[in-house]
Design a protein around this motif. Structure first.
Motif, short mmCIF file in Angstrom:
data_model
loop_
_atom_site.label_atom_id
_atom_site.label_comp_id
_atom_site.label_asym_id
_atom_site.label_seq_id
_atom_site.Cartn_x
_atom_site.Cartn_y
_atom_site.Cartn_z
N PRO A 7 0.83 -1.21 0.00
CA PRO A 7 0.00 0.00 0.00
C PRO A 7 0.86 1.26 0.00
CG PRO A 7 -0.77 -1.58 1.65
CD PRO A 7 0.54 -2.10 1.13
N GLU A 8 0.31 2.34 -0.50
CA GLU A 8 1.01 3.62 -0.56
C GLU A 8 1.59 3.98 0.80
OE1 GLU A 8 2.52 6.91 -2.38
OE2 GLU A 8 1.29 5.41 -3.40
N GLY A 9 2.87 4.30 0.82
CA GLY A 9 3.54 4.71 2.05
C GLY A 9 4.05 3.57 2.91
N VAL A 10 3.78 2.33 2.52
CA VAL A 10 4.26 1.16 3.28
C VAL A 10 5.49 0.60 2.59
CG1 VAL A 10 3.72 -1.16 4.09
CG2 VAL A 10 1.97 0.62 4.17
N PRO A 11 6.64 0.56 3.27
CA PRO A 11 7.86 0.09 2.63
C PRO A 11 7.78 -1.38 2.21
CG PRO A 11 8.35 1.21 4.69
CD PRO A 11 6.86 1.00 4.64
N LEU A 12 8.31 -1.66 1.04
CA LEU A 12 8.40 -3.02 0.53
C LEU A 12 9.87 -3.44 0.49
CD1 LEU A 12 7.42 -5.60 -0.96
CD2 LEU A 12 7.60 -4.28 -3.09
N PHE A 13 10.17 -4.57 1.10
CA PHE A 13 11.52 -5.13 1.07
C PHE A 13 11.48 -6.46 0.33
CE2 PHE A 13 11.14 -2.59 4.95
CZ PHE A 13 12.15 -1.66 4.73
N VAL A 14 12.56 -6.78 -0.35
CA VAL A 14 12.65 -8.02 -1.10
C VAL A 14 13.89 -8.77 -0.68
CG1 VAL A 14 13.05 -9.00 -3.41
CG2 VAL A 14 11.37 -7.18 -3.11
N CYS A 15 13.75 -10.09 -0.55
CA CYS A 15 14.87 -10.99 -0.28
C CYS A 15 14.78 -12.11 -1.31
CB CYS A 15 14.76 -11.54 1.14
SG CYS A 15 16.03 -12.73 1.58
N ALA A 16 15.91 -12.54 -1.85
CA ALA A 16 15.88 -13.60 -2.86
C ALA A 16 17.06 -14.54 -2.66
CB ALA A 16 15.91 -13.00 -4.27
N GLY A 17 16.79 -15.83 -2.80
CA GLY A 17 17.84 -16.83 -2.67
C GLY A 17 17.26 -18.15 -2.22
N GLN A 18 18.15 -19.13 -2.10
CA GLN A 18 17.71 -20.44 -1.61
C GLN A 18 17.25 -20.32 -0.17
OE1 GLN A 18 21.46 -22.67 -2.56
NE2 GLN A 18 19.98 -24.24 -3.13
N TYR A 35 10.92 -4.52 13.26
CA TYR A 35 10.57 -3.35 12.46
C TYR A 35 9.12 -2.95 12.69
CZ TYR A 35 10.32 -0.31 8.32
OH TYR A 35 10.18 0.76 7.48
N ARG A 36 8.22 -3.93 12.62
CA ARG A 36 6.79 -3.63 12.77
C ARG A 36 6.48 -3.05 14.16
NH1 ARG A 36 2.60 -6.77 9.34
NH2 ARG A 36 1.86 -7.40 11.38
N ARG A 37 7.14 -3.59 15.19
CA ARG A 37 6.90 -3.07 16.54
C ARG A 37 7.43 -1.64 16.69
NH1 ARG A 37 8.75 -8.18 18.13
NH2 ARG A 37 10.72 -7.28 18.83
N ARG A 38 8.57 -1.36 16.12
CA ARG A 38 9.23 -0.07 16.33
C ARG A 38 8.83 1.01 15.33
NH1 ARG A 38 15.53 -1.04 16.83
NH2 ARG A 38 15.45 1.21 16.80
N PHE A 39 8.61 0.61 14.07
CA PHE A 39 8.45 1.62 13.02
C PHE A 39 7.12 1.58 12.28
CE2 PHE A 39 13.07 0.47 13.10
CZ PHE A 39 13.49 1.61 13.77
N GLY A 40 6.36 0.50 12.45
CA GLY A 40 5.06 0.42 11.78
C GLY A 40 5.04 -0.58 10.64
N PRO A 41 4.01 -0.50 9.79
CA PRO A 41 3.80 -1.51 8.75
C PRO A 41 4.93 -1.55 7.72
CG PRO A 41 1.91 -0.02 8.92
CD PRO A 41 3.00 0.54 9.76
N CYS A 42 5.13 -2.74 7.17
CA CYS A 42 6.04 -2.95 6.06
C CYS A 42 5.66 -4.29 5.44
CB CYS A 42 7.50 -2.93 6.48
SG CYS A 42 7.94 -4.24 7.63
N VAL A 43 6.19 -4.55 4.25
CA VAL A 43 5.89 -5.79 3.54
C VAL A 43 7.21 -6.41 3.08
CG1 VAL A 43 4.79 -6.77 1.47
CG2 VAL A 43 3.63 -4.98 2.77
N LEU A 44 7.27 -7.74 3.14
CA LEU A 44 8.46 -8.46 2.71
C LEU A 44 8.06 -9.51 1.67
CD1 LEU A 44 11.46 -9.38 2.94
CD2 LEU A 44 10.73 -10.85 4.84
N TRP A 45 8.72 -9.48 0.52
CA TRP A 45 8.58 -10.52 -0.48
C TRP A 45 9.80 -11.42 -0.40
CZ3 TRP A 45 7.07 -7.45 -5.55
CH2 TRP A 45 5.79 -6.92 -5.39
N ILE A 46 9.60 -12.70 -0.17
CA ILE A 46 10.69 -13.68 -0.15
C ILE A 46 10.62 -14.49 -1.44
CG2 ILE A 46 11.67 -15.69 1.02
CD1 ILE A 46 10.58 -14.53 3.65
N ILE A 47 11.65 -14.34 -2.27
CA ILE A 47 11.70 -15.01 -3.56
C ILE A 47 12.70 -16.16 -3.47
CG2 ILE A 47 12.34 -14.74 -6.00
CD1 ILE A 47 11.43 -11.80 -5.74
N GLY A 48 12.28 -17.34 -3.92
CA GLY A 48 13.15 -18.51 -3.88
C GLY A 48 12.47 -19.64 -3.14
N ASP A 49 13.11 -20.78 -3.15
CA ASP A 49 12.54 -21.95 -2.51
C ASP A 49 13.65 -22.78 -1.90
OD1 ASP A 49 10.47 -23.60 -1.70
OD2 ASP A 49 9.51 -23.58 -3.66
N GLY A 50 13.27 -23.75 -1.09
CA GLY A 50 14.26 -24.62 -0.47
C GLY A 50 13.68 -25.34 0.73
#
Length: 200
Positions: A7-18, A35-50
């Motif tokens: 959502p607008e204003g919510v940081p998106l982080f990406v991680c990729a790997g096995q 992060y969520r407790r201290r700074f508020g909402p954010c989103v994480l996309w985890i790319i990869g499998d294992g």
């Protein structure tokens, strides 16, 4: 399928790997909870499998961040590039990596990097405070703070400018030009007699 952007204003982080212990994805999920407790909402996309995928899903549930963590599995190159371009920062919490090719891909796509010092990319490709932030992923609070810093609009602008300045040399055409230049220099200093085929 890649989920909808944050959502607008919510940081998106990406991680990729096995999804294996050495990649430190569990450390990133723990930092996300901080992060969520201290700074508020954010989103994480985890790319990869294992083999660690299910335990990471369970960890996100135990920490109460399952609504913020999206496990995308394996994606094609175009989707990976799109994820890099959409995020505030690519987070690379590895505990051991010779270089980290995915870091090069993230920077080439224009994404600042929050990187572990336990990779050869740090100091050679990732420069702390220039095109990324270097932080020990074993410290969840410090990693959360680095992610928050990377998402700060002013810091983000500075890091993206640093990425733009430093990433030209990472592009394939620059690498191939470097190889051709090295070959040309080697040929120039090789004595002519060594290059010619001896007569029978």
């Amino acid at each position: 399928p890649v989920p909808a952007p944050a959502p607008e204003g919510v940081p998106l982080f990406v991680c990729a790997g096995q999804l294996i212990p050495l990649k430190g994805t569990d450390l990133l999920i723990r930092a996300l909870a901080v992060y969520r407790r201290r700074f508020g909402p954010c989103v994480l996309w985890i790319i990869g499998d294992g083999p660690e995928r299910e335990s990471l899903v369970q960890l996100s549930r135990r920490l109460g961040v399952e609504d913020a963590v999206n496990f995308l599995g394996t994606v094609d190159h175009q989707a990976l590039k799109g994820a890099f371009q959409a995020c505030q920062a690519f987070v690379f919490p590895t505990l051991q990596d010779f270089i980290g090719r995915v870091v090069v891909e993230a920077l080439s796509a224009g994404a600042p990097v929050v990187a572990s010092p336990m990779t050869g990319a740090v100091g050679t490709i990732v420069h702390d405070g220039v095109n990324g932030i270097v932080v020990d992923p074993r410290d969840a609070s410090a990693l959360a703070e680095a992610m928050h810093q990377a998402a700060d609009p002013e810091t983000s602008r500075a890091l993206r400018e640093g990425v733009r300045r430093t990433s030209a040399a990472l592009r394939p055409e620059a690498a191939s030009q470097g190889v051709l230049s090295a070959v040309a220099r080697a040929r120039a200093v090789t004595p002519r007699r060594m290059r010619s085929t001896p007569s029978a």
